[in-house]
Design a protein around this motif. Structure first.
Motif, mmCIF file in Angstrom:
data_model
loop_
_atom_site.group_PDB
_atom_site.id
_atom_site.type_symbol
_atom_site.label_atom_id
_atom_site.label_comp_id
_atom_site.label_asym_id
_atom_site.label_seq_id
_atom_site.Cartn_x
_atom_site.Cartn_y
_atom_site.Cartn_z
ATOM 1 N N VAL A 126 11.946 -0.889 1.134
ATOM 2 C CA VAL A 126 12.712 -2.087 1.510
ATOM 3 C C VAL A 126 12.714 -2.319 3.015
ATOM 4 O O VAL A 126 12.441 -3.442 3.475
ATOM 5 C CB VAL A 126 14.149 -2.011 0.947
ATOM 6 N N PRO A 127 12.998 -1.302 3.838
ATOM 7 C CA PRO A 127 12.955 -1.545 5.288
ATOM 8 C C PRO A 127 11.585 -2.010 5.788
ATOM 9 O O PRO A 127 11.503 -2.874 6.663
ATOM 10 C CB PRO A 127 13.319 -0.182 5.893
ATOM 11 N N THR A 128 10.514 -1.452 5.218
ATOM 12 C CA THR A 128 9.175 -1.822 5.671
ATOM 13 C C THR A 128 8.833 -3.249 5.255
ATOM 14 O O THR A 128 8.196 -4.005 6.013
ATOM 15 C CB THR A 128 8.129 -0.836 5.115
ATOM 16 N N LEU A 129 9.253 -3.648 4.055
ATOM 17 C CA LEU A 129 9.084 -5.035 3.630
ATOM 18 C C LEU A 129 9.824 -5.974 4.570
ATOM 19 O O LEU A 129 9.299 -7.020 4.978
ATOM 20 C CB LEU A 129 9.588 -5.211 2.197
ATOM 21 N N GLN A 130 11.043 -5.611 4.944
ATOM 22 C CA GLN A 130 11.828 -6.457 5.849
ATOM 23 C C GLN A 130 11.165 -6.584 7.216
ATOM 24 O O GLN A 130 11.151 -7.665 7.818
ATOM 25 C CB GLN A 130 13.249 -5.878 5.982
ATOM 26 N N ILE A 131 10.585 -5.492 7.688
ATOM 27 C CA ILE A 131 9.880 -5.527 8.972
ATOM 28 C C ILE A 131 8.685 -6.478 8.883
ATOM 29 O O ILE A 131 8.436 -7.276 9.801
ATOM 30 C CB ILE A 131 9.416 -4.108 9.371
ATOM 31 N N ALA A 132 7.943 -6.408 7.777
ATOM 32 C CA ALA A 132 6.768 -7.264 7.604
ATOM 33 C C ALA A 132 7.161 -8.735 7.580
ATOM 34 O O ALA A 132 6.506 -9.579 8.213
ATOM 35 C CB ALA A 132 6.029 -6.887 6.328
ATOM 36 N N GLU A 149 0.836 -1.202 0.000
ATOM 37 C CA GLU A 149 0.000 0.000 0.000
ATOM 38 C C GLU A 149 0.874 1.257 0.000
ATOM 39 O O GLU A 149 1.789 1.390 0.822
ATOM 40 C CB GLU A 149 -0.904 -0.003 1.238
ATOM 41 N N SER A 150 0.592 2.169 -0.941
ATOM 42 C CA SER A 150 1.368 3.418 -1.003
ATOM 43 C C SER A 150 0.542 4.553 -1.602
ATOM 44 O O SER A 150 1.093 5.415 -2.268
ATOM 45 C CB SER A 150 2.636 3.206 -1.842
ATOM 46 N N SER A 151 -0.760 4.561 -1.362
ATOM 47 C CA SER A 151 -1.619 5.512 -2.064
ATOM 48 C C SER A 151 -1.482 6.942 -1.573
ATOM 49 O O SER A 151 -1.803 7.886 -2.304
ATOM 50 C CB SER A 151 -3.085 5.085 -1.958
ATOM 51 N N CYS A 152 -1.008 7.127 -0.337
ATOM 52 C CA CYS A 152 -0.923 8.485 0.201
ATOM 53 C C CYS A 152 0.372 8.651 0.989
ATOM 54 O O CYS A 152 1.447 8.652 0.400
ATOM 55 C CB CYS A 152 -2.163 8.785 1.048
ATOM 56 N N ASP A 153 0.286 8.776 2.307
ATOM 57 C CA ASP A 153 1.498 9.031 3.085
ATOM 58 C C ASP A 153 1.899 7.876 3.995
ATOM 59 O O ASP A 153 2.769 8.027 4.839
ATOM 60 C CB ASP A 153 1.361 10.330 3.901
ATOM 61 N N GLU A 154 1.260 6.709 3.854
ATOM 62 C CA GLU A 154 1.680 5.516 4.581
ATOM 63 C C GLU A 154 2.253 4.495 3.619
ATOM 64 O O GLU A 154 1.655 4.221 2.578
ATOM 65 C CB GLU A 154 0.510 4.875 5.343
ATOM 66 N N THR A 155 3.404 3.940 3.982
ATOM 67 C CA THR A 155 4.005 2.845 3.233
ATOM 68 C C THR A 155 3.714 1.569 3.992
ATOM 69 O O THR A 155 4.170 1.396 5.122
ATOM 70 C CB THR A 155 5.529 3.024 3.112
ATOM 71 N N GLY A 156 2.934 0.670 3.389
ATOM 72 C CA GLY A 156 2.546 -0.536 4.100
ATOM 73 C C GLY A 156 2.869 -1.806 3.339
ATOM 74 O O GLY A 156 2.592 -1.908 2.140
ATOM 75 N N PHE A 157 3.462 -2.759 4.029
ATOM 76 C CA PHE A 157 3.674 -4.112 3.513
ATOM 77 C C PHE A 157 3.122 -5.077 4.561
ATOM 78 O O PHE A 157 3.311 -4.870 5.766
ATOM 79 C CB PHE A 157 5.163 -4.409 3.300
ATOM 80 N N ALA A 158 2.428 -6.107 4.117
ATOM 81 C CA ALA A 158 1.872 -7.077 5.060
ATOM 82 C C ALA A 158 1.696 -8.422 4.386
ATOM 83 O O ALA A 158 1.647 -8.518 3.158
ATOM 84 C CB ALA A 158 0.522 -6.582 5.605
ATOM 85 N N LEU A 159 1.578 -9.469 5.211
ATOM 86 C CA LEU A 159 1.405 -10.828 4.702
ATOM 87 C C LEU A 159 0.168 -11.445 5.327
ATOM 88 O O LEU A 159 -0.013 -11.402 6.552
ATOM 89 C CB LEU A 159 2.637 -11.669 5.003
ATOM 90 N N VAL A 160 -0.696 -11.983 4.460
ATOM 91 C CA VAL A 160 -1.950 -12.604 4.885
ATOM 92 C C VAL A 160 -2.038 -13.994 4.271
ATOM 93 O O VAL A 160 -1.672 -14.188 3.108
ATOM 94 C CB VAL A 160 -3.166 -11.750 4.463
ATOM 95 N N SER A 161 -2.539 -14.937 5.051
ATOM 96 C CA SER A 161 -2.741 -16.296 4.552
ATOM 97 C C SER A 161 -4.064 -16.825 5.071
ATOM 98 O O SER A 161 -4.290 -16.854 6.290
ATOM 99 C CB SER A 161 -1.601 -17.206 5.012
ATOM 100 N N ASN A 162 -4.961 -17.209 4.142
ATOM 101 C CA ASN A 162 -6.253 -17.786 4.510
ATOM 102 C C ASN A 162 -6.993 -16.950 5.551
ATOM 103 O O ASN A 162 -7.512 -17.471 6.540
ATOM 104 C CB ASN A 162 -6.076 -19.214 5.014
ATOM 105 N N GLY A 163 -7.026 -15.638 5.318
ATOM 106 C CA GLY A 163 -7.780 -14.742 6.190
ATOM 107 C C GLY A 163 -7.080 -14.335 7.463
ATOM 108 O O GLY A 163 -7.647 -13.598 8.272
ATOM 109 N N GLU A 164 -5.850 -14.779 7.646
ATOM 110 C CA GLU A 164 -5.107 -14.461 8.869
ATOM 111 C C GLU A 164 -3.960 -13.512 8.560
ATOM 112 O O GLU A 164 -3.169 -13.744 7.638
ATOM 113 C CB GLU A 164 -4.559 -15.729 9.510
ATOM 114 N N LEU A 165 -3.868 -12.436 9.328
ATOM 115 C CA LEU A 165 -2.760 -11.506 9.198
ATOM 116 C C LEU A 165 -1.538 -12.097 9.885
ATOM 117 O O LEU A 165 -1.523 -12.289 11.105
ATOM 118 C CB LEU A 165 -3.124 -10.154 9.822
ATOM 119 N N LEU A 166 -0.501 -12.393 9.089
ATOM 120 C CA LEU A 166 0.707 -12.993 9.637
ATOM 121 C C LEU A 166 1.649 -11.957 10.225
ATOM 122 O O LEU A 166 2.302 -12.199 11.238
ATOM 123 C CB LEU A 166 1.433 -13.784 8.545
ATOM 124 N N GLY A 167 1.731 -10.818 9.579
ATOM 125 C CA GLY A 167 2.629 -9.768 10.042
ATOM 126 C C GLY A 167 2.601 -8.598 9.102
ATOM 127 O O GLY A 167 2.179 -8.712 7.943
#
Length: 354
Positions: free
Chosen positions: A59-65, A11-29
């Motif tokens: 890149v740092p945000t992806l690594q955190i996720a 996600e990067s539509s405005c002023d937040e850079t977001g990376f996340a991982l989801v599997s089968n409806g569960e937020l992993l991180g």
């Protein structure tokens, strides 16, 4: 590679850079970075500053996720990214990052509508959406009442949208009028604590008989606040910031809850879902809960951490698309900064009727 679908959302539509991982409806991180503080001195988001911040944070945000989820890059089986709407330069950065990951791993890529992401965010907390629901999306750039069936398979019906300012935009402008800073939503809410929500009778637009039942207008409310402040200052009196903030906040909340609850009842449905950045507003959450309880309507609102823009909501849409066996998009997918919400996937799949 994992046999269990693991979807990376970007996600990067405005002023937040977001990376996340989801599997089968569960937020992993997830990982989230914000450039809001860099925009505060300008009273709003500056697109080029936001784009540069996304570049630095990607890149740092992806690594955190990845670390938060406890997975490796190679565990990712699908990638989903916001491809619109949003600030053009900002959307391009996130989409380019998503394409890079999808290309390097040779995994499918989905373009996702940002607003569908807000709707999907609720599923990460409360499970699948009901077969039909009314969803109020209320954020800095959008205010819409939607009739939603299957979020990723069916067309999304707009019952009503804002005719001018979005609710979040009105919060930002009134916050600026009162000298409370940016972003306006949290600033107004903080200032309203201890204020009298009935001190000023600000207008509740579009609630009269004959008005469009689900449309919104907040520009007149903003103007009424400005004129009130001007009148008080001209008289040489101190501006009662807490009372004005509380009265303004109550006016916005009254309109949002009245119209969205009306939509639920007139559609004969049982569930109202409120999502988007303004859904973090405590007054909105309290009033909506009170009125839904009185009407026998189920209210679903994601936790505050999932209300503002984040990668988890985009990964949630991607996860739903994967489980629906939706056809993925190619790496040539383009950003659509002004995309209208008709379906969760962007571009709309072939044969999708709106």
């Amino acid at each position: 590679m994992s046999t269990v679908p693991v979807v990376l959302g970007v996600e990067s539509s405005c002023d937040e850079t977001g990376f996340a991982l989801v599997s089968n409806g569960e937020l992993l991180g997830q990982g989230l970075a914000s450039s809001a503080s860099k925009h505060a001195e300008f009273g709003g988001v500056v697109p080029e500053i936001a784009a540069r911040a996304h570049l630095e944070a990607a890149v740092p945000t992806l690594q955190i996720a990845l670390h938060d989820a406890g997975v490796n890059l190679r565990d990712i089986t699908h990638v989903a990214a916001t491809s619109g709407p949003g600030l053009a330069t900002a959307v391009h950065v996130g989409l380019a990052a998503a394409k890079s990951v999808a290309w390097s791993l040779d995994v499918p890529l989905y373009g996702v509508h940002h607003l569908a992401g807000h709707a999907a965010a609720d599923t990460l907390e409360h499970g699948p959406l009901p077969e039909q629901a009314v969803i109020l999306i209320v954020s800095g750039g959008h205010t819409s009442v939607l009739h939603v069936k299957d979020l990723v398979r069916d067309p999304i019906e707009h019952l009503g949208d804002t005719l001018d300012d979005a609710a979040g935009e009105a919060f930002d402008k009134v916050s600026r009028l009162l000298g409370l800073g940016y972003p306006g939503g949290p600033a107004i809410s903080k200032a309203a604590v201890g204020g009298d929500p009935e001190a000023f009778s600000f207008p509740r637009a579009m609630l009269r008989p004959g008005d469009a039942p689900y449309a919104f207008s907040f520009s007149g409310l903003k103007t009424a606040v400005a004129r009130t402040v001007e009148t008080i200052e001209r008289a040489g009196d101190a501006v009662p910031v807490a009372d004005i903030a509380a009265s303004f906040e109550q006016a916005v909340v009254d309109v949002l809850v009245t119209k969205s609850l009306r939509a639920v009842q007139e559609k004969g449905l049982e569930t109202l879902v409120i999502v988007g950045g303004v859904a973090a507003n405590q007054r909105l959450r309290a009033v909506a809960q009170e009125r839904c309880d009185a009407a026998g309507v189920e209210l679903r609102i994601p936790p505050i951490r999932l209300c503002t823009d984040n990668g988890a909501m985009i990964a949630a849409v991607g996860d739903l698309l994967v489980r629906a066996d939706a056809e993925a998009d190619g790496l040539g997918i383009a950003a659509d900064p002004s995309a209208v919400l008709h379906g969760a996937q962007l571009p709309l799949p072939a044969g999708f009727q709106v």
